[in-house]
Design a protein around this motif. Sequence first.
Motif, PDB file in Angstrom:
ATOM      1  N   THR A   1       0.829  -1.210   0.000  1.00  0.00           N
ATOM      2  CA  THR A   1       0.000   0.000   0.000  1.00  0.00           C
ATOM      3  C   THR A   1       0.860   1.257   0.000  1.00  0.00           C
ATOM      4  O   THR A   1       0.496   2.257  -0.630  1.00  0.00           O
ATOM      5  CB  THR A   1      -0.963   0.010   1.195  1.00  0.00           C
TER       6      THR A   1
ATOM      7  N   ASN B   1       1.940   1.641  -3.564  1.00  0.00           N
ATOM      8  CA  ASN B   1       0.821   2.038  -4.404  1.00  0.00           C
ATOM      9  C   ASN B   1       0.490   3.515  -4.238  1.00  0.00           C
ATOM     10  O   ASN B   1       0.195   4.214  -5.212  1.00  0.00           O
ATOM     11  CB  ASN B   1      -0.405   1.178  -4.090  1.00  0.00           C
TER      12      ASN B   1
ATOM     13  N   ALA C   1       0.547  -0.292  -9.664  1.00  0.00           N
ATOM     14  CA  ALA C   1       0.338  -0.797  -8.306  1.00  0.00           C
ATOM     15  C   ALA C   1       0.929  -2.195  -8.191  1.00  0.00           C
ATOM     16  O   ALA C   1       1.288  -2.837  -9.180  1.00  0.00           O
ATOM     17  CB  ALA C   1      -1.148  -0.811  -7.963  1.00  0.00           C
TER      18      ALA C   1
ATOM     19  N   THR D   1      -7.885  -0.329  -4.763  1.00  0.00           N
ATOM     20  CA  THR D   1      -6.940   0.381  -5.624  1.00  0.00           C
ATOM     21  C   THR D   1      -7.391   0.317  -7.079  1.00  0.00           C
ATOM     22  O   THR D   1      -7.217   1.277  -7.837  1.00  0.00           O
ATOM     23  CB  THR D   1      -5.523  -0.189  -5.451  1.00  0.00           C
TER      24      THR D   1
ATOM     25  N   ALA E   1      -6.077   2.590 -10.470  1.00  0.00           N
ATOM     26  CA  ALA E   1      -4.784   2.016 -10.854  1.00  0.00           C
ATOM     27  C   ALA E   1      -4.894   1.413 -12.257  1.00  0.00           C
ATOM     28  O   ALA E   1      -5.851   0.704 -12.566  1.00  0.00           O
ATOM     29  CB  ALA E   1      -4.350   0.962  -9.851  1.00  0.00           C
TER      30      ALA E   1
ATOM     31  N   TRP F   1      -0.606  -3.284 -12.917  1.00  0.00           N
ATOM     32  CA  TRP F   1      -0.054  -3.870 -11.701  1.00  0.00           C
ATOM     33  C   TRP F   1       1.238  -4.597 -12.025  1.00  0.00           C
ATOM     34  O   TRP F   1       1.484  -4.971 -13.168  1.00  0.00           O
ATOM     35  CB  TRP F   1      -1.067  -4.843 -11.079  1.00  0.00           C
TER      36      TRP F   1
END
Length: 299
Positions: A87, A90, A107, A122, A127, A130
């Motif tokens: 987190t 992110n 993220a 998220t 976002a 990833w």
Amino acid sequence: MPWSDDDVPAFWRELGIPGLYDVHVHFLPPRIQAAVWKVFDDAGPKIGRPWPIRYRGSYDERVAQLRGLGVRRFGTLPYAHKPGVATFLNDWARDFAAEVPEALWSATLYPEPEAATYVPETIAAGAEVWKVHVQVGEFELDDPLLDPAWGALADAGTPVVIHAGSGPVPNEHTGPAPLARVLQRHPRLTVVVAHMGAPEYADFLTLAETYERTHLDTTMVWTEFFSQMGESAPFPDDLLPRLVDLGPKVLLGSDFPTIPYPYAHQLEVLTRLREREPRLDDDWLRDVCWRTPRRLLGE
């Protein structure tokens, strides 16, 4: 004559595209960036060989370098290496993307109970891509703690760049089998296999051929440095026709700034593929460098 970075704008202009779309770029918080670079500087056990980093400037300098190359969009791809940091990464990446218009909000996640909550939150917050790195994080992709996260990502269609191949140094968590198990359970997951899954190229090609939303990125593949990383590192020529048949499921990646050669070299080696497989031509390069990543990110 080897290409230099000054040659890059002419490359994409001659292709008739407005620039480059490079999802596989890294920007990390200062302390974590310094720690990652130290691992490379020390040629640590997860690196396995000397790895001089070419682009070591400030954040502003590196963004300016990408802009000068004509990279119109790029990821930042943080990756969690232990519980409790995802987190933070992110949030940092969100703030970075808010300040740099070309940056995709990138993220990451880790197998921890909180992932079932922060991943969908998220995603909902916006976002765009990833990143997961099982070699660094040392976890199983099909850890039950990640099942709700994979389900949320599959439903959203948000791409996940996954370093799952065993290069440069394997461990018990790398290789195609863990990703295959995740895709069997979540076949609609949108995956980008980093480094084309090196060195298990054939197996990861099979996954891309089998699952509609599984893609491959070109990061470091075919470069001289990567090809010197052992007998299994070079991409076999007999697999090149399968790249043609995959169509628009291959996209550009560079690993900027953590590369030991000019950014231009990745593009140079991609253009040379047509010498071995003529169908990997300008139109294929247009897909790789612009059309496929734009489509994948919904732009």
